[in-house]
Design a protein around this motif. Structure first.
Motif, mmCIF file in Angstrom:
data_model
loop_
_atom_site.group_PDB
_atom_site.id
_atom_site.type_symbol
_atom_site.label_atom_id
_atom_site.label_comp_id
_atom_site.label_asym_id
_atom_site.label_seq_id
_atom_site.Cartn_x
_atom_site.Cartn_y
_atom_site.Cartn_z
ATOM 1 N N LYS A 171 63.655 -4.673 15.384
ATOM 2 C CA LYS A 171 62.810 -3.695 14.709
ATOM 3 C C LYS A 171 61.343 -4.146 14.665
ATOM 4 C CE LYS A 171 65.971 -0.664 13.678
ATOM 5 N NZ LYS A 171 65.919 0.702 14.255
ATOM 6 N N ARG A 216 58.545 3.528 16.257
ATOM 7 C CA ARG A 216 58.862 3.499 14.824
ATOM 8 C C ARG A 216 59.415 2.140 14.369
ATOM 9 N NH1 ARG A 216 58.707 8.525 12.667
ATOM 10 N NH2 ARG A 216 58.707 10.301 14.097
ATOM 11 N N LYS A 259 53.856 4.795 17.252
ATOM 12 C CA LYS A 259 54.411 6.076 16.829
ATOM 13 C C LYS A 259 55.732 6.364 17.526
ATOM 14 C CE LYS A 259 53.156 10.963 16.292
ATOM 15 N NZ LYS A 259 52.083 11.972 16.529
ATOM 16 N N GLN A 304 59.664 -1.497 12.152
ATOM 17 C CA GLN A 304 59.527 -1.840 10.735
ATOM 18 C C GLN A 304 58.332 -2.754 10.501
ATOM 19 O OE1 GLN A 304 63.220 -3.363 9.152
ATOM 20 N NE2 GLN A 304 64.382 -1.546 9.736
ATOM 21 N N LEU A 319 52.309 0.556 7.527
ATOM 22 C CA LEU A 319 53.252 -0.268 8.270
ATOM 23 C C LEU A 319 52.747 -1.711 8.271
ATOM 24 C CD1 LEU A 319 55.809 -0.058 10.140
ATOM 25 C CD2 LEU A 319 54.197 -0.004 12.047
#
Length: 255
Positions: free
Chosen positions: A135, A199, A196, A201, A222
């Motif tokens: 992520k 996405r 974008k 983390q 973010l």
């Protein structure tokens, strides 16, 4: 050589000092505005000056608290988590003023940007943010690729032949080992598109001071952490990255 040493060791206290100075000047300006408008407010309601004054005091106190929380973090003192949450919002608002004040004192913008990145990274680490490796999005500039390389790696770093001429191959190997998402971007617009689309983390970026500063602010809220590149041939040409430093940051923010 001296230029690279400056890039590698930005001073956190520089940016924090400018933030504190900016806070003080803004507080003085707010007091001046309140003082000048006192009679006008009183004509509307006898309670209005006190209400407006209390609101301005609250805003100023909270903002000062956020900056002092960063200073405590730099000094290794206990900090309050509530202020961590608003640190980037405070920095985003105050940064343009800090740059102007720095210019008055002859401080180069690049020095301020490098100090900003160091403070931003510290806030990230103090927030104890950890994300799964898959992520995490790692974004690096195209200037990290050897300029004479014929293989196009922007958008698809798998085109890298891992010849060892630059650090792209090293980062590809780490991407396979840890499992993070890896992209090479030609600029801020493409980097934002990548964020974008994927996405993530969290974002780990390698770039110069200016690009890291703008990138960290662009992806807010973010969480993002930056590693400064090394520029033995000047900016935007055959740049490098300290792989050991990158791996150290990588281990700190992933599980």
């Amino acid at each position: 050589m001296l230029d690279n040493l400056i890039v590698a060791r930005p001073k956190k206290r520089l940016f924090l000092g400018l933030l504190l100075t900016t806070e003080f000047l803004i507080a003085l300006a707010l007091y001046g505005v309140w003082k000048i408008s006192y009679l006008g407010l009183e004509n509307i309601s006898e309670y209005l000056p006190a209400i407006v004054g209390a609101f301005l005091i609250f805003i100023s106190t909270f903002s000062f608290g956020t900056v002092f929380n960063m200073i405590f973090a730099v000094k290794g003192l206990p900090t309050l988590k509530i202020f961590h949450r608003y640190s980037f919002a405070t920095i985003r608002f105050l940064f343009p003023f800090a740059v102007r004040i720095g210019k008055i004192f002859g401080i180069r913008r690049r020095q301020i940007e490098g100090s900003f990145v160091a403070v931003s990274n510290l806030i990230f680490m103090k927030s104890k943010i950890k994300v799964p490796a898959n992520k995490l999005l790692v974004v690096v500039p195209h200037c990290l690729q050897l300029a004479s390389c014929p293989h196009k790696i922007t958008r698809d770093p798998n085109n890298c032949k891992r010849c060892g001429g630059c650090n792209i191959g090293d980062l590809m190997k780490l991407s396979e080992e840890y499992g993070f998402v890896f992209f090479v971007a030609t600029g801020g617009t493409l980097a934002r598109q990548i964020v974008k689309k994927n996405r993530p983390q969290a974002v780990l970026a390698i770039a110069c001071e200016r690009d890291l500063m703008s990138g960290i602010q662009d992806v807010y809220p973010l969480p993002a952490v930056g590693v400064l590149n090394i520029r033995p041939n000047g900016p935007c040409f055959n740049t490098r990255v300290d792989i050991e430093e990158f791996k150290k940051v990588l281990r700190q923010i992933t599980y």
